[in-house]
Design an enzyme around this catalytic site. Structure first.
Site, short mmCIF file in Angstrom:
data_model
loop_
_atom_site.label_atom_id
_atom_site.label_comp_id
_atom_site.label_asym_id
_atom_site.label_seq_id
_atom_site.Cartn_x
_atom_site.Cartn_y
_atom_site.Cartn_z
N ASP A 62 35.89 35.50 108.37
CA ASP A 62 34.95 34.62 109.25
C ASP A 62 35.77 33.86 110.24
O ASP A 62 35.71 33.41 111.50
CB ASP A 62 33.81 34.14 108.45
CG ASP A 62 32.99 35.34 107.78
OD1 ASP A 62 33.59 36.02 107.01
OD2 ASP A 62 31.87 35.21 108.03
N ARG A 95 22.35 30.94 100.83
CA ARG A 95 22.17 31.69 99.78
C ARG A 95 23.34 31.74 98.51
O ARG A 95 24.09 30.76 98.84
CB ARG A 95 22.14 33.28 100.30
CG ARG A 95 23.45 33.88 100.85
CD ARG A 95 23.40 35.30 101.09
NE ARG A 95 24.48 35.59 101.70
CZ ARG A 95 24.80 36.56 102.67
NH1 ARG A 95 23.47 36.69 103.56
NH2 ARG A 95 25.79 36.78 103.16
N TRP A 155 40.73 40.14 107.32
CA TRP A 155 40.43 39.05 106.54
C TRP A 155 41.97 38.26 106.18
O TRP A 155 42.29 37.51 106.32
CB TRP A 155 39.78 39.79 105.22
CG TRP A 155 38.28 39.54 105.49
CD1 TRP A 155 37.24 38.70 104.95
CD2 TRP A 155 37.48 40.54 106.28
NE1 TRP A 155 36.12 39.00 105.47
CE2 TRP A 155 36.17 40.09 106.36
CE3 TRP A 155 37.94 41.38 107.15
CZ2 TRP A 155 35.04 40.82 106.98
CZ3 TRP A 155 36.90 42.09 108.01
CH2 TRP A 155 35.53 41.82 107.77
N ASP A 165 31.03 31.21 104.94
CA ASP A 165 30.35 32.23 105.61
C ASP A 165 28.80 31.78 106.03
O ASP A 165 28.30 32.15 107.10
CB ASP A 165 30.31 33.62 104.81
CG ASP A 165 29.73 33.52 103.53
OD1 ASP A 165 29.86 32.28 102.81
OD2 ASP A 165 29.16 34.23 103.01
N GLU A 206 26.06 32.35 97.96
CA GLU A 206 27.46 32.71 98.35
C GLU A 206 28.22 31.60 98.67
O GLU A 206 29.10 31.02 97.90
CB GLU A 206 27.25 33.90 99.28
CG GLU A 206 28.63 34.59 99.67
CD GLU A 206 28.12 35.80 100.65
OE1 GLU A 206 29.39 36.17 101.17
OE2 GLU A 206 27.00 36.16 100.63
N GLU A 237 23.77 36.28 110.70
CA GLU A 237 24.93 37.16 110.25
C GLU A 237 24.62 38.69 110.79
O GLU A 237 25.65 39.15 111.30
CB GLU A 237 24.31 37.22 108.74
CG GLU A 237 25.58 38.15 107.90
CD GLU A 237 25.13 38.10 106.57
OE1 GLU A 237 26.22 38.16 105.71
OE2 GLU A 237 24.12 37.74 106.00
#
Length: 862
Positions: A469, A460, A526, A456, A462, A738
């Site tokens: 995505d 950061r 998703w 994604d 994550e 984002e």
């Protein structure tokens, strides 16, 4: 005159044939321009001097052709070449390509995991180890292969020389079930006599701190280990095997600490350049290794290329602050790490910090959360040193350097760009420089987030393989790069992580998440990656076996939705993200969309069932095709009853609701035009500012275009006010954000806890640019048939698109003229095409170069 030879044969979706993981690799080749349609082919296999020719095979197939001979054995090498018959006769043979099997049988493995055996606190940061082994070769070497992987990350050296070029190897898979190994030709690394093999080790995803809310350590284990098997063949045919076992030694290295989020600390005072040579054996630091275990049945060869450095960028500006720090601007938000060349006294400490954006002239690190993105270099004082970290990556445009001795000039620092080393296959540009920058931003966001798996965001704490995505971005990705092998590998992990009831996780591989993501629940858009992405890859790359491999995952997902929806066929219960990141959603609640989340869920249920039925048709599963087609019809009827009023107005009167209903074919013919008109009204009522999130954004331009509102789609595309696709471009963005307003018009950062400046999802509009503005659309799997249909608008006067299809180059360049349009089109050999220029009847095109002018074409029927 004989036609030119075909291209060298390629194998599966790999950049080369070394260490392939199947005994019967499929073969592909392209035809030279002017060859004409292939009528037949002949393959030659040279297996250690034993040649086998297939004879003439009457077939047009040239993409992923079945292996024509006996299966390969482990380690077996074969030279393959092809020649073809066409209208001009028989071509010469192609240059020979080598394919070599890896270790295909678990019994081939003798290596076991080895690592440091000193006490470690598994709850704290740990210093990475290095491992090594001395060995002697008593005869000249003809041939040597290294099969290598790790629990953690590794870089191998033999006799002081780096093996391979990949980074963050072996990448990230569902380690308990799939650990990739790579094969290297190391013949040139070895010498008769004394030799040494050694490896740097790092924690990586295996045991490093990773994930949400401070991260989780030791997700897959606490051991940091190398698994390596060096196989040597001597000139006289004898062999030797040097495998990781209890004879190896371990010692701490100069990497004091390394973390994917945190960065790396390197103490050059501890670095001994001879550690991976025979001269390094005398150090007392080397201790016996700890020997672990690994089921060799879980060791698999890669399906795609590795992560590698693909570009270097020097800073465009270097600014010295009043307190002596330096702020570097590389002019481009990227993913990678710095390489510095520096000299200074022993103990001098350089601190390198990274961020995507500046705030008041300083690095804006709040969006990074707990990804500290800080690298530290301690100088040895032994002269100039060129250094970059080994086992970390950062997402950044800006870097801050503290402690630099003397003057820092731009030539002393380079940003090294890393991503999966895919072959670039797609290009687009047009007469509007803002749109060109938008497209470049999409490319850069794909590069930054295709780091072994589709993530994604890259900066950061994550960096996870979010399924939603890539579901929306896969059409764009598969035009820009040959990502089939990489995504095939990741989809394999999606299948492994799928829950027994059919639930597809939010992100893959699965790691501990916060309460929002745990326990795992099924979510529309998703989970639909399991049906929609294999279909996209089949359409773009023509790989029916890829579709077949992932069909069970998609079938289990659709069956789950059918159970959840029940007999009324409405999926209107449970947790859903809906139109995630609708621009009207508050910063702290990105799921608070204006569109009914259950409308989105039921729409995706119908869409996935329809695509599963199409997949079943392609795979010859006729009974399942009928069943899932009927299911799609039932869900579509239920959608209409619940969410579409008799007038055609949607119960959610939003841009996303209409875009989904139109793009997914959920409306009856008599209501489509009303829905398209209403969608256009909504867009224009908000002055063509974006009102869609993750779900609606990839669909809205097509929904407008297909209902006669191309002009409104162009209004959306060319809007520069916030929120819009071009607003970030006007704010200096060099990647896709984002949030539509990650940076607000007043120059402040969005206050939301998730604010990334490098997310590709909202860049899915590039697929519309490629197909509608650029005008290139596959009309059959693998672009075997192509439709060239450019639809100008938005004041554009020219555009050009090019795509390297599995059969060769397809391109379209158009420009407006006083009388209409001139288009220059390239059709690959082996393909057929149709040109549909504005106002003109369709024109059939053969392979080759064509120039068409609308002034000289037959007008379209009224």
């Amino acid at each position: 005159m004989l036609p030119s030879p075909p291209s060298p044969v390629s194998f599966e979706h790999l950049p080369d044939g070394l260490g392939i993981g199947t005994a019967a690799p499929r073969l592909s080749w392209t035809l030279a321009p002017g060859t004409g349609a292939q009528e037949a082919y002949e393959l030659e296999l040279d297996r250690a001097g034993r040649r086998h020719r297939t004879g003439r095979i009457d077939s047009r197939e040239q993409n992923l052709v079945p292996w024509p001979g006996e299966p390969l054995a482990s380690r077996e090498r074969c030279l393959v070449r092809v020649r073809v018959w066409g209208p001009a006769g028989l071509s010469p043979w192609s240059p020979a390509s080598a394919v070599e099997a890896g270790l295909l049988d678990p019994a081939d493995w003798r290596a076991v995991p080895v690592g440091a055996d000193w006490p470690e606190d598994p709850s704290a940061d740990r210093q990475p180890a290095r491992v090594r082994r001395d060995f002697t070769l008593d005869r000249p070497v003809t041939h040597a292969r290294l099969y290598v992987t790790a629990h953690g990350l590794y870089e191998v050296e033999i006799n002081g020389r780096r093996v391979g070029y990949e980074a963050l190897a072996p990448g990230w898979t569902v380690y308990p079930q799939r650990l990739r190994y790579r094969t290297h030709d190391v013949t040139g690394h070895l010498t008769e006599g004394a030799n040494t093999i050694g490896a740097w080790l790092g924690d990586g995803w295996y045991r490093g701190k990773y994930g949400f809310d401070g991260g989780t350590r030791n997700i897959y284990g606490t051991d940091q280990s190398l698994i390596a098997q060096l196989e040597v063949t001597y000139d006289d045919g004898g062999t030797a095997v040097i495998a990781t076992d209890g004879t190896w030694r371990a010692a701490p290295g100069p990497i004091v600490f390394s973390g994917l989020y945190e960065g790396e600390t390197f103490d050059a005072r501890l670095d001994d350049g001879s550690w991976s040579t025979p001269a390094g054996a005398s150090s007392p630091a080397w201790q016996p290794v700890r020997v672990g275990s690994r089921d060799p049945r879980t060791l698999v060869a890669p399906l795609g290329p590795p992560v590698a450095c693909t570009e270097e960028i020097n800073p465009v500006t270097v600014t010295r602050t009043a307190d002596g720090r330096h702020i570097l601007d590389f002019g481009q938000n990227l993913v990678g790490r710095l390489r510095v060349t520096v000299d200074g006294p022993a103990g001098t400490t350089l601190t390198l910090r990274h961020a995507e954006i500046l705030e008041d002239g300083e690095l804006a690190t709040r969006p990074l959360r707990e990804a500290y993105a800080t690298d530290t270099l301690i100088l040895s004082g032994r002269g100039p040193l060129t250094w970059e970290p080994r086992f970390t990556l950062h997402g950044f445009r800006y870097a801050e350097v503290t402690g630099w001795p003397g003057e820092l000039t731009p030539d002393r620092v380079a940003a090294r760009v890393y991503h999966t080393d895919m072959r670039r296959t797609g290009w687009f540009e047009c007469s509007d420089p803002l749109i060109n920058r938008l497209h470049e931003n999409v490319v850069w966001s794909m590069r930054g987030n295709f780091v072994d798996l589709p993530t994604d965001c890259p900066q950061r704490d994550e960096r996870l393989g979010w399924t939603g995505d890539i579901q929306v971005f896969a059409p764009t990705a598969s035009f820009l790069y040959d990502c089939a092998g990489m995504l095939d590998s990741w989809l394999t992990d999606v299948g492994l992580e799928q829950l027994p009831d059919g639930t597809v996780p939010w992100y893959v591989p699965v790691i501990p998440g916060g309460p929002m993501w745990t326990p795992i629940q099924p979510g529309a858009a998703w989970g639909d990656v399991s049906t929609l992405t294999p279909w996209v890859l089949y359409q773009r790359f023509g790989d029916r076996e890829l579709l077949r491999r992932h069909y069970p995952t998609g079938r289990a997902w659709v069956d789950l939705m059918a159970r959840l929806a029940g007999p009324d066929r409405l999926w209107d219960t449970g947790f859903q993200l809906g139109d995630w990141l609708d621009p009207a959603a508050p910063p702290d609640d990105p799921a608070a969309s204006r569109t009914d989340r259950y409308l989105v869920a039921t729409a995706y249920f119908a869409h996935s069932a329809r695509h599963l039925a199409r997949s079943a048709v392609e795979l010859g599963r006729d009974d399942e095709a009928v069943r899932y087609s009927a299911l799609a019809d039932e869900v579509t009827a239920a959608f209409r009853r619940r969410y579409v009023q008799p007038s055609g107005r949607m119960t959610s009167d939003t841009a996303t609701a209409y875009a989904v209903a139109l793009a997914f074919g959920l409306l009856p013919p008599q209501q489509r035009q009303f829905a398209g008109d209403r969608l256009a009204e909504l867009v224009l009522a908000d002055d063509a500012r974006i009102a869609t999130g993750f779900v609606g954004t990839p669909l809205i331009c097509d929904a407008l275009t297909d209902t006669g509102h191309l002009d409104v789609a162009y209004r959306l595309l060319t809007q520069t006010a916030c929120p819009s696709w071009l607003y970030p471009v006007t704010m200096g963005a060099t990647t896709i954000w984002e949030r539509w307003d990650s940076l607000r018009p007043d120059g402040t950062l969005n206050p939301g806890g998730m604010t990334s400046f490098n997310h590709y999802a909202l860049g899915a509009v590039a697929d519309w640019l490629h197909r509608v503005v650029g005008g290139i659309t596959p009309a059959a799997p693998g672009y075997r048939e192509i439709t060239f249909r450019p639809r100008p608008g938005g004041g554009l006067t020219w555009a050009r698109a090019r795509h390297e299809t599995p059969y060769g180059t397809a391109s379209l360049s158009w420009e407006t003229t006083a009388s209409g349009m001139t288009a220059r089109i390239t059709v690959p050999e082996g393909c057929t095409a149709t040109a549909e220029l504005p106002g003109c009847a369709p024109v059939s095109l053969a392979p080759g170069e064509h120039t068409l002018d609308t002034a000289h074409l037959v007008p379209a029927a009224a």
